[in-house]
Scaffold this motif. Structure first.
Motif, short mmCIF file in Angstrom:
data_model
loop_
_atom_site.label_atom_id
_atom_site.label_comp_id
_atom_site.label_asym_id
_atom_site.label_seq_id
_atom_site.Cartn_x
_atom_site.Cartn_y
_atom_site.Cartn_z
N ILE A 1 57.47 -151.77 -3.77
CA ILE A 1 56.21 -151.68 -3.04
C ILE A 1 55.09 -152.02 -4.01
O ILE A 1 55.06 -151.52 -5.13
N TYR A 2 54.19 -152.90 -3.57
CA TYR A 2 53.09 -153.41 -4.39
C TYR A 2 51.82 -153.23 -3.59
O TYR A 2 51.48 -154.04 -2.74
N SER A 3 51.13 -152.10 -3.80
CA SER A 3 50.05 -151.70 -2.92
C SER A 3 48.86 -151.13 -3.69
O SER A 3 49.01 -150.67 -4.82
N THR A 4 47.70 -151.16 -3.06
CA THR A 4 46.53 -150.50 -3.64
C THR A 4 46.60 -148.99 -3.45
O THR A 4 45.92 -148.25 -4.14
N SER A 5 47.44 -148.52 -2.53
CA SER A 5 47.55 -147.09 -2.25
C SER A 5 48.30 -146.37 -3.37
O SER A 5 49.38 -146.79 -3.77
N SER A 6 47.71 -145.26 -3.81
CA SER A 6 48.41 -144.40 -4.76
C SER A 6 48.69 -143.04 -4.11
O SER A 6 48.97 -142.06 -4.79
#
Length: 128
Positions: free
Chosen positions: A88-93
């Motif tokens: 998963i490669y996302s801005t969400s942490s």
């Protein structure tokens, strides 16, 4: 002979696609990287091009038409694709997103980096 490394990046942000490909090229210029603008296109590529089985799939979460979580579920429920590691490669942490995607079968979770140098360090884990 060692099999050539490849990846599929499924991400609706064209700028993020370009940054990812530039960083990847600096880490290992021999990696073949395909991109898809959303989960539906990514799944279509995976299901129709028998000659392309990526070493890794990098998957954004927040996309139109099909969310990353729905795309991950579809990949992991397909016996021909299920063994491909999905990162998963996302801005969400958000810890809930991280846990949900691990529960769905994601191999790893990477928060998008604001610097090319940090992205390169992350990509070296997979392609060095």
């Amino acid at each position: 002979m060692k099999q050539k490394l490849s990846c599929l990046l499924i991400d609706d942000d064209r700028d993020d696609q370009e940054i990812f490909k530039l960083a990847l090229h600096d880490v290992n210029e021999d990696v073949f990287c395909q991109t898809a603008d959303d989960g539906i296109k990514g799944l279509h590529m995976l299901q129709t091009d028998a000659s392309f089985t990526p070493s890794y799939i990098f998957l954004d979460l927040n996309m139109p038409r099909m969310t990353g979580k729905d795309c991950l579920s579809a990949i992991k429920s397909n016996p021909l694709l299920a063994s491909i590691p999905v990162v998963i490669y996302s801005t969400s942490s958000d810890p809930k997103d991280i846990q949900d995607t691990k529960d769905l079968g994601a191999a790893d979770y990477v928060v998008k980096q604001y610097s090319i140098a940090s992205l390169k360090e992350i990509l070296r884990r997979y392609f060095n």
